[in-house]
Design an enzyme around this catalytic site. Structure first.
Site, PDB file in Angstrom:
ATOM      1  N   GLN A  16      -5.871   3.886  28.302  1.00 11.36           N
ATOM      2  CA  GLN A  16      -4.926   3.840  27.185  1.00 11.36           C
ATOM      3  C   GLN A  16      -5.359   4.701  25.993  1.00 11.36           C
ATOM      4  O   GLN A  16      -6.523   4.703  25.580  1.00 11.36           O
ATOM      5  CB  GLN A  16      -4.714   2.384  26.743  1.00 11.36           C
ATOM      6  CG  GLN A  16      -4.060   1.552  27.837  1.00 11.36           C
ATOM      7  CD  GLN A  16      -3.737   0.119  27.454  1.00 11.36           C
ATOM      8  OE1 GLN A  16      -3.941  -0.777  28.259  1.00 11.36           O
ATOM      9  NE2 GLN A  16      -3.233  -0.117  26.257  1.00 11.36           N
ATOM     10  N   SER A  36      -3.766   6.115  20.112  1.00  9.46           N
ATOM     11  CA  SER A  36      -2.593   5.870  19.255  1.00  9.46           C
ATOM     12  C   SER A  36      -2.027   4.476  19.483  1.00  9.46           C
ATOM     13  O   SER A  36      -1.308   3.958  18.628  1.00  9.46           O
ATOM     14  CB  SER A  36      -1.504   6.930  19.491  1.00  9.46           C
ATOM     15  OG  SER A  36      -1.164   6.973  20.857  1.00  9.46           O
ATOM     16  N   GLY A  37      -2.350   3.851  20.606  1.00  9.80           N
ATOM     17  CA  GLY A  37      -1.936   2.470  20.864  1.00  9.80           C
ATOM     18  C   GLY A  37      -2.538   1.501  19.865  1.00  9.80           C
ATOM     19  O   GLY A  37      -2.058   0.377  19.712  1.00  9.80           O
ATOM     20  N   LYS A  91      -1.360  -9.925  28.368  1.00 10.60           N
ATOM     21  CA  LYS A  91       0.016  -9.505  28.052  1.00 10.60           C
ATOM     22  C   LYS A  91       0.622  -8.827  29.281  1.00 10.60           C
ATOM     23  O   LYS A  91       1.760  -9.099  29.654  1.00 10.60           O
ATOM     24  CB  LYS A  91       0.025  -8.514  26.881  1.00 10.60           C
ATOM     25  CG  LYS A  91      -0.204  -9.144  25.515  1.00 10.60           C
ATOM     26  CD  LYS A  91      -0.285  -8.044  24.452  1.00 10.60           C
ATOM     27  CE  LYS A  91      -1.054  -8.522  23.239  1.00 10.60           C
ATOM     28  NZ  LYS A  91      -1.442  -7.431  22.325  1.00 10.60           N
ATOM     29  N   ARG A 121      -9.652   1.617  26.947  1.00  8.18           N
ATOM     30  CA  ARG A 121      -9.302   2.612  25.923  1.00  8.18           C
ATOM     31  C   ARG A 121     -10.068   3.896  26.236  1.00  8.18           C
ATOM     32  O   ARG A 121     -11.279   3.855  26.483  1.00  8.18           O
ATOM     33  CB  ARG A 121      -9.694   2.102  24.540  1.00  8.18           C
ATOM     34  CG  ARG A 121      -9.235   2.983  23.405  1.00  8.18           C
ATOM     35  CD  ARG A 121      -7.771   2.833  23.071  1.00  8.18           C
ATOM     36  NE  ARG A 121      -7.457   1.544  22.478  1.00  8.18           N
ATOM     37  CZ  ARG A 121      -6.219   1.056  22.378  1.00  8.18           C
ATOM     38  NH1 ARG A 121      -5.181   1.754  22.821  1.00  8.18           N
ATOM     39  NH2 ARG A 121      -5.997  -0.131  21.836  1.00  8.18           N
ATOM     40  N   CYS A 180       3.184  -1.949  25.317  1.00  8.21           N
ATOM     41  CA  CYS A 180       3.398  -0.566  25.782  1.00  8.21           C
ATOM     42  C   CYS A 180       2.977  -0.349  27.238  1.00  8.21           C
ATOM     43  O   CYS A 180       3.695   0.279  28.019  1.00  8.21           O
ATOM     44  CB  CYS A 180       2.663   0.413  24.873  1.00  8.21           C
ATOM     45  SG  CYS A 180       1.022  -0.133  24.373  1.00  8.21           S
ATOM     46  N   HIS A 199      -0.348   6.593  27.665  1.00  7.78           N
ATOM     47  CA  HIS A 199      -1.144   5.679  28.485  1.00  7.78           C
ATOM     48  C   HIS A 199      -0.983   6.077  29.959  1.00  7.78           C
ATOM     49  O   HIS A 199       0.134   6.348  30.419  1.00  7.78           O
ATOM     50  CB  HIS A 199      -0.633   4.238  28.343  1.00  7.78           C
ATOM     51  CG  HIS A 199      -0.902   3.615  27.006  1.00  7.78           C
ATOM     52  ND1 HIS A 199      -1.718   4.173  26.041  1.00  7.78           N
ATOM     53  CD2 HIS A 199      -0.452   2.426  26.488  1.00  7.78           C
ATOM     54  CE1 HIS A 199      -1.755   3.360  24.982  1.00  7.78           C
ATOM     55  NE2 HIS A 199      -1.002   2.309  25.229  1.00  7.78           N
ATOM     56  N   ARG A 235       0.826  -1.232   0.000  1.00  2.00           N
ATOM     57  CA  ARG A 235       0.000   0.000   0.000  1.00  2.00           C
ATOM     58  C   ARG A 235       0.849   1.267   0.000  1.00  2.00           C
ATOM     59  O   ARG A 235       0.564   2.223  -0.713  1.00  2.00           O
ATOM     60  CB  ARG A 235      -0.897   0.033   1.255  1.00  2.00           C
ATOM     61  CG  ARG A 235      -2.137  -0.807   1.188  1.00  2.00           C
ATOM     62  CD  ARG A 235      -2.960  -0.630   2.462  1.00  2.00           C
ATOM     63  NE  ARG A 235      -2.249  -1.077   3.665  1.00  2.00           N
ATOM     64  CZ  ARG A 235      -2.242  -2.329   4.113  1.00  2.00           C
ATOM     65  NH1 ARG A 235      -2.920  -3.254   3.468  1.00  2.00           N
ATOM     66  NH2 ARG A 235      -1.580  -2.653   5.204  1.00  2.00           N
TER      67      ARG A 235
HETATM   68  N1  LIG Z   1       0.881   2.018  18.763  1.00  2.31           N
HETATM   69  C1  LIG Z   1       1.467   1.630  19.881  1.00  2.31           C
HETATM   70  O1  LIG Z   1       1.425   2.289  20.934  1.00  2.31           O
HETATM   71  C2  LIG Z   1       2.213   0.346  19.915  1.00  2.31           C
HETATM   72  C3  LIG Z   1       2.991   0.073  21.036  1.00  2.31           C
HETATM   73  C4  LIG Z   1       3.704  -1.116  21.077  1.00  2.31           C
HETATM   74  C5  LIG Z   1       3.632  -1.998  20.025  1.00  2.31           C
HETATM   75  N2  LIG Z   1       2.853  -1.711  18.945  1.00  2.31           N
HETATM   76  C6  LIG Z   1       2.804  -2.706  17.866  1.00  2.31           C
HETATM   77  O2  LIG Z   1       3.464  -2.219  16.727  1.00  2.31           O
HETATM   78  C7  LIG Z   1       2.795  -2.662  15.550  1.00  2.31           C
HETATM   79  C8  LIG Z   1       2.423  -1.488  14.668  1.00  2.31           C
HETATM   80  O3  LIG Z   1       1.664  -0.577  15.402  1.00  2.31           O
HETATM   81  P1  LIG Z   1       1.295   0.880  14.844  1.00  2.31           P
HETATM   82  O4  LIG Z   1       0.525   1.498  15.936  1.00  2.31           O
HETATM   83  O5  LIG Z   1       2.501   1.583  14.310  1.00  2.31           O
HETATM   84  O6  LIG Z   1       0.321   0.490  13.615  1.00  2.31           O
HETATM   85  P2  LIG Z   1      -0.073   1.317  12.303  1.00  2.31           P
HETATM   86  O7  LIG Z   1      -0.018   2.783  12.552  1.00  2.31           O
HETATM   87  O8  LIG Z   1      -1.344   0.714  11.842  1.00  2.31           O
HETATM   88  O9  LIG Z   1       1.101   0.949  11.244  1.00  2.31           O
HETATM   89  C9  LIG Z   1       1.272  -0.343  10.720  1.00  2.31           C
HETATM   90  C10 LIG Z   1       2.521  -0.384   9.850  1.00  2.31           C
HETATM   91  O10 LIG Z   1       2.726  -1.736   9.409  1.00  2.31           O
HETATM   92  C11 LIG Z   1       2.776  -1.773   7.982  1.00  2.31           C
HETATM   93  N3  LIG Z   1       2.221  -3.005   7.471  1.00  2.31           N
HETATM   94  C12 LIG Z   1       0.951  -3.452   7.591  1.00  2.31           C
HETATM   95  N4  LIG Z   1       0.798  -4.642   6.953  1.00  2.31           N
HETATM   96  C13 LIG Z   1       2.008  -4.951   6.425  1.00  2.31           C
HETATM   97  C14 LIG Z   1       2.513  -6.020   5.661  1.00  2.31           C
HETATM   98  N5  LIG Z   1       1.735  -7.047   5.309  1.00  2.31           N
HETATM   99  N6  LIG Z   1       3.819  -6.007   5.299  1.00  2.31           N
HETATM  100  C15 LIG Z   1       4.625  -4.990   5.641  1.00  2.31           C
HETATM  101  N7  LIG Z   1       4.207  -3.926   6.378  1.00  2.31           N
HETATM  102  C16 LIG Z   1       2.925  -3.905   6.765  1.00  2.31           C
HETATM  103  C17 LIG Z   1       1.967  -0.570   7.538  1.00  2.31           C
HETATM  104  O11 LIG Z   1       2.304  -0.225   6.215  1.00  2.31           O
HETATM  105  P3  LIG Z   1       1.253   0.451   5.190  1.00  2.31           P
HETATM  106  O12 LIG Z   1       1.432   1.930   5.330  1.00  2.31           O
HETATM  107  O13 LIG Z   1       1.725  -0.056   3.866  1.00  2.31           O
HETATM  108  O14 LIG Z   1      -0.109  -0.015   5.563  1.00  2.31           O
HETATM  109  C18 LIG Z   1       2.421   0.458   8.580  1.00  2.31           C
HETATM  110  O15 LIG Z   1       3.693   0.947   8.233  1.00  2.31           O
HETATM  111  C19 LIG Z   1       1.606  -3.495  16.036  1.00  2.31           C
HETATM  112  O16 LIG Z   1       1.954  -4.859  16.051  1.00  2.31           O
HETATM  113  C20 LIG Z   1       1.384  -3.002  17.430  1.00  2.31           C
HETATM  114  O17 LIG Z   1       0.812  -3.978  18.262  1.00  2.31           O
HETATM  115  C21 LIG Z   1       2.151  -0.553  18.843  1.00  2.31           C
END
Ligand SMILES: NC(=O)c1ccc[n+]([C@@H]2O[C@H](COP(=O)([O-])OP(=O)(O)OC[C@H]3O[C@@H](n4cnc5c(N)ncnc54)[C@H](OP(=O)(O)O)[C@@H]3O)[C@@H](O)[C@H]2O)c1
Length: 346
Positions: free
Chosen positions: A159, A162-163, A223, A245, A132, A252, A43
């Site tokens: 929370q 943005s999480g 978790k 949430r 987180c 958070h 994408r």
């Molecule tokens: N947000 C938080 O506070 C937080 C904290 C700790 C851990 N996490 C973990 O970190 C991960 C991402 O979280 P986020 O909040 O950054 O999510 P997000 O904003 O939805 O971003 C997801 C990212 O993953 C990419 N992606 C999705 N499907 C993919 C695929 N099949 N192959 C390669 N890249 C792909 C997306 O690319 P596109 O732009 O191409 O869609 C985007 O760059 C999750 O597993 C989440 O649990 C998040």
């Protein structure tokens, strides 16, 4: 980190909420980078991201993306990590994973640098970043655990949206505008994108983060329970959690009740917290000073306040812990681990 070995680094999930912060921190911290590879799904492939004044084209992540990559930071969801981390390891890449894919794998270190950075040395190609809400809690409780011992933790979280990723932020802001305009809202993302039923997050509190397990807890709550025990290295720790949430964009907040194993002096507790690495004590009720998500947003530290002895159990404490979930809760913790790996290899 000048005059040091330079590394080829990849960020997987570079266009996401966490990936964006990882890229910003790599630049701000002047991480010793030879070449930075930015990876996403098909994408976003082709889009441009600026890094230290240079435009980098985002590429689609594939098993071959890791050729020549020394360190990869993953935040593209658990399925992507499960599929691509074994491929990256085959190329000799050391992976730091923000998802839950490997966290409870007994072979994978689960690391909060202020608590157990030495575990990084046991890695077999992947080091997991905890959830987180777990990171900010264990980081704060570590000095109390070391000084007094901890028998029990009861945590309730508040929370930020943005999480749940960049799209959940958009959803909360859009719904807020709709409610204020007197329009009907049509929830599309929260509480869980992959489940059919959605709830309004604007002006609301949703007691569900992630799917439910058969025991009535959510995966997010499990978790917090399981990861806390693993990071502290103490299976006897009793932990229970309720994760909620709330319509906050970044940061958070957590109400934490902790039962200690020995008597404590409340002023000593405050001093231990004030002296702990990465922790800022904000605790002055007379002046209404306590941690707020709006103040913690954008900061690398974890903030603690409302420190008080429980009224029914003199060996228990109540605390209010706040941190930016995208920074210490994700990107900053991962970059700290990557910095440790880089230093160890020099
Ligand atoms: N947000 C938080 O506070 C937080 C904290 C700790 C851990 N996490 C973990 O970190 C991960 C991402 O979280 P986020 O909040 O950054 O999510 P997000 O904003 O939805 O971003 C997801 C990212 O993953 C990419 N992606 C999705 N499907 C993919 C695929 N099949 N192959 C390669 N890249 C792909 C997306 O690319 P596109 O732009 O191409 O869609 C985007 O760059 C999750 O597993 C989440 O649990 C998040």
């Amino acid at each position: 980190m000048s005059n040091q070995k330079l590394f080829n680094v990849a960020v997987v999930g570079a266009t996401g909420a966490v990936g964006e912060q990882i890229i910003r921190l790599l630049a701000e911290r002047n991480f010793p980078i030879q070449e930075l590879k930015l990876l996403s799904s098909a994408r976003s492939a082709g889009s441009k991201v600026s890094f230290k004044g240079q435009e980098i084209t985002v590429q689609e992540a594939t098993p071959d993306s890791f050729q020549g990559v020394d360190i990869a930071l993953f935040s593209a969801g658990g399925d992507v990590s499960k599929a691509l981390i074994p491929e990256a390891i085959k190329h000799g890449t050391v992976c730091v994973d923000n998802t839950s894919a490997f966290r409870m794998d007994p072979e994978t270190p689960l690391v909060v640098p202020e608590v157990n950075i030495d575990k990084v040395n046991e890695h077999k190609g992947v080091i997991a970043n905890p959830n987180c809400s777990t990171i900010q809690m264990v980081q704060t409780l570590k000095p109390l655990y070391d000084r007094y011992g901890i028998s029990r933790i009861i945590v309730s979280t508040y929370q930020a949206v943005s999480g749940a990723g960049a799209r959940a932020i958009d959803e909360m802001l859009r719904q807020s505008r709709e409610v204020l305009a007197g329009n009907e809202v049509e929830p599309q993302i929260l509480p869980v994108g992959s489940l059919p039923k959605k709830h309004q997050i604007a002006f609301n509190a949703i007691p569900q983060i992630d799917k439910f397990v058969e025991n009535g807890f959510t995966y997010e709550e499990m978790k917090m329970i399981n990861e806390t025990k693993k990071i502290m290295g103490d299976e006897s720790l009793e932990v229970t959690a309720t994760c909620v949430r709330v319509p906050v964009v970044y940061g958070h907040s957590e109400s934490v009740y902790v039962e200690l194993k020995s008597d404590f002096d409340i002023e000593e507790v405050k001093q231990l917290l004030a002296d702990a690495p990465g922790i800022i004590l904000q605790d002055n009720p007379a002046e209404q000073v306590y941690p707020l998500a709006t103040d913690a947003a954008g900061k690398l530290e974890t903030f603690v306040g409302r420190v008080r002895r429980d009224l029914s159990n003199p060996r228990a404490l109540n605390l209010w812990i706040v941190s930016d979930n995208l920074l210490k809760g994700a990107a900053w913790n991962a970059v700290q681990i990557a910095e440790y790996i880089a230093i160890e290899q020099n």
